[in-house]
Scaffold this motif. Sequence first.
Motif, mmCIF file in Angstrom:
data_model
loop_
_atom_site.group_PDB
_atom_site.id
_atom_site.type_symbol
_atom_site.label_atom_id
_atom_site.label_comp_id
_atom_site.label_asym_id
_atom_site.label_seq_id
_atom_site.Cartn_x
_atom_site.Cartn_y
_atom_site.Cartn_z
ATOM 1 N N ASN A 4 5.718 137.004 -14.517
ATOM 2 C CA ASN A 4 6.906 137.538 -15.162
ATOM 3 C C ASN A 4 8.150 136.805 -14.682
ATOM 4 O O ASN A 4 8.235 136.395 -13.529
ATOM 5 N N ASN A 5 9.131 136.666 -15.552
ATOM 6 C CA ASN A 5 10.440 136.133 -15.188
ATOM 7 C C ASN A 5 10.397 134.722 -14.628
ATOM 8 O O ASN A 5 11.180 134.355 -13.764
ATOM 9 N N VAL A 6 9.446 133.888 -15.057
ATOM 10 C CA VAL A 6 9.345 132.520 -14.576
ATOM 11 C C VAL A 6 9.783 131.572 -15.676
ATOM 12 O O VAL A 6 9.419 131.753 -16.831
ATOM 13 N N ARG A 7 10.554 130.543 -15.315
ATOM 14 C CA ARG A 7 10.951 129.569 -16.311
ATOM 15 C C ARG A 7 9.709 128.978 -16.961
ATOM 16 O O ARG A 7 8.761 128.584 -16.277
ATOM 17 N N PRO A 8 9.640 128.864 -18.302
ATOM 18 C CA PRO A 8 8.453 128.384 -18.983
ATOM 19 C C PRO A 8 7.966 127.036 -18.481
ATOM 20 O O PRO A 8 6.778 126.809 -18.356
ATOM 21 N N SER A 9 8.864 126.123 -18.155
ATOM 22 C CA SER A 9 8.452 124.797 -17.708
ATOM 23 C C SER A 9 7.638 124.865 -16.438
ATOM 24 O O SER A 9 6.778 124.043 -16.183
ATOM 25 N N LEU A 10 7.933 125.880 -15.602
ATOM 26 C CA LEU A 10 7.165 126.037 -14.378
ATOM 27 C C LEU A 10 5.871 126.792 -14.631
ATOM 28 O O LEU A 10 4.840 126.503 -14.039
ATOM 29 N N ALA A 11 5.918 127.772 -15.513
ATOM 30 C CA ALA A 11 4.763 128.631 -15.725
ATOM 31 C C ALA A 11 3.571 127.852 -16.236
ATOM 32 O O ALA A 11 2.433 128.203 -15.942
ATOM 33 N N ILE A 12 3.821 126.777 -17.006
ATOM 34 C CA ILE A 12 2.697 126.049 -17.578
ATOM 35 C C ILE A 12 2.185 124.954 -16.653
ATOM 36 O O ILE A 12 1.193 124.294 -16.963
ATOM 37 N N MET A 13 2.853 124.741 -15.521
ATOM 38 C CA MET A 13 2.443 123.650 -14.644
ATOM 39 C C MET A 13 1.164 123.974 -13.887
ATOM 40 O O MET A 13 0.449 123.085 -13.461
ATOM 41 N N SER A 14 0.882 125.234 -13.694
ATOM 42 C CA SER A 14 -0.293 125.614 -12.923
ATOM 43 C C SER A 14 -0.739 126.998 -13.346
ATOM 44 O O SER A 14 0.067 127.839 -13.708
ATOM 45 N N GLU A 15 -2.044 127.227 -13.280
ATOM 46 C CA GLU A 15 -2.567 128.559 -13.564
ATOM 47 C C GLU A 15 -2.375 129.480 -12.371
ATOM 48 O O GLU A 15 -2.524 130.677 -12.495
ATOM 49 N N VAL A 16 -2.085 128.926 -11.208
ATOM 50 C CA VAL A 16 -2.059 129.721 -9.989
ATOM 51 C C VAL A 16 -0.647 129.765 -9.412
ATOM 52 O O VAL A 16 -0.168 128.797 -8.826
ATOM 53 N N SER A 17 0.016 130.892 -9.604
ATOM 54 C CA SER A 17 1.341 131.097 -9.032
ATOM 55 C C SER A 17 1.222 131.818 -7.699
ATOM 56 O O SER A 17 0.429 132.754 -7.549
ATOM 57 N N VAL A 18 2.011 131.362 -6.739
ATOM 58 C CA VAL A 18 2.001 131.942 -5.397
ATOM 59 C C VAL A 18 3.375 132.526 -5.120
ATOM 60 O O VAL A 18 4.394 131.832 -5.252
ATOM 61 N N LEU A 19 3.426 133.790 -4.755
ATOM 62 C CA LEU A 19 4.673 134.472 -4.438
ATOM 63 C C LEU A 19 4.947 134.316 -2.949
ATOM 64 O O LEU A 19 4.170 134.799 -2.118
ATOM 65 N N ILE A 20 6.018 133.613 -2.604
ATOM 66 C CA ILE A 20 6.373 133.362 -1.210
ATOM 67 C C ILE A 20 7.611 134.188 -0.881
ATOM 68 O O ILE A 20 8.669 134.008 -1.484
ATOM 69 N N ILE A 21 7.474 135.097 0.089
ATOM 70 C CA ILE A 21 8.566 135.998 0.451
ATOM 71 C C ILE A 21 9.286 135.432 1.673
ATOM 72 O O ILE A 21 8.730 135.357 2.754
#
Length: 435
Positions: A4-21
């Motif tokens: 959610n709330n990710v710029r489209p250009s980044l969202a399509i770069m990888s299937e695996v998003s990592v949330l870093i706090i």
Amino acid sequence: MVVNNVRPSLAIMSEVSVLIIGCGVAGPVLANFLKRRGYNPIVFEKVSKLGDAGASLMLMPNGLKVLNKVGVAEKVEKGSQPLEAFQDLTSDGGLLGSSDLPQSFRSKYGEPAMGVKRTELNLMLKTMLTDLDVDVREGWELEDIEEGEDSVTAHFKGHGSVTGSFLIGCDGIKAASRRILLRKRGLSEGLPDFTGLTQTAGLSPTPQALKTRHSMRNWFGEGVHMIAYPVSPDVTSWALTLPEGEGNEAAWGLCSAQEIAARREKLLDKISSWKDKSPAELVQKPSRIIKFGIFDRTEMSPNQWYSRRCVLVGDAAHPTSPHLGQGANQALEDCFHLSHALPSLNLESENYEESLQKIGPGLVNIFQAFAEKRQPRTSALVKGARTQGQTRVVTTGTDDCRLRNEKVAAGWKDVEAISAKYDALCREPFQGTPT
């Protein structure tokens, strides 16, 4: 993976998003490593605008080796001043012990030891993320975490929720990520324990007497300890530790111009009788002063560092007092080991599907191996820092100070033991030049 709330250009770069706090030191370095390994890191920082932070950090070869891997070590050195020696001194300026070991660090380990202004390092790392097109969200404060079979959702105060493959907590000694993971295990942890010691840190022009040799110096006085080291050819970072059981945390932090004057006078009162006048010269001319309490946390067992889709690194997992100067360095070691434990996700690789499987149900096994590898080392260093802190500030009289000084001096006599101690620190987290 739903993000959610990710710029489209980044969202399509990888299937695996990592949330870093957390976007201190560990968060950006992990984001760099993971981005280059095919992940889509998103970094969340509760501070509304990254920038001015702290006084300085002492980076040892083990930490600088990791920063070199993300292209920052050379930039740090350009503005800093590598150490040539360690020195312990009495308040009279008498030498308790010294070592020229830092002069050998670069040839032995590939990197020197040097101080760096914390703000400058933070801004270098933020620029690094911008250059990598990593999504950094400032003003996002973590409130809760929900874990599923193959995803994790982080909830943020005033910003809604974001879902990724897994979450890494890098948010420091008061980490919300740590608190939430422990709560899910039925454990409650309050605020960190105040040790009764405060540290006042500053940045000042380097006195002429300290320019003759670029050293990390410790002065041992009665009821006070002071450390100083260069962070540039002309600026020295210093910190003075005092027993102060009173005060509230809200009053701690960066001092205003009026507060600097009052704090400076209090510190000078503590060291005005010292025969060595270099410490007083540093305290008299600070460009900034920060006061903070020294806190401690109950040690976590390895299995408390992680859950099914979350893992903690740095001070979130193993908070330490500053007395060994290894907090940031150990966080950087964590970054190297965790990122290299995770599989590379190259979309063109024949092993791509196999790698994806490793971060499915098997992800918890990676987290477990990481925690079990790192916890014994960080635990020993946290205990060592605690012991150093208890030794340095003696408040019970001249005789006890003399005994402390004798103990410090005796510790310098075993040259082989000193060399082995620093070798155990500096040869990590790798030898040679791994990818």
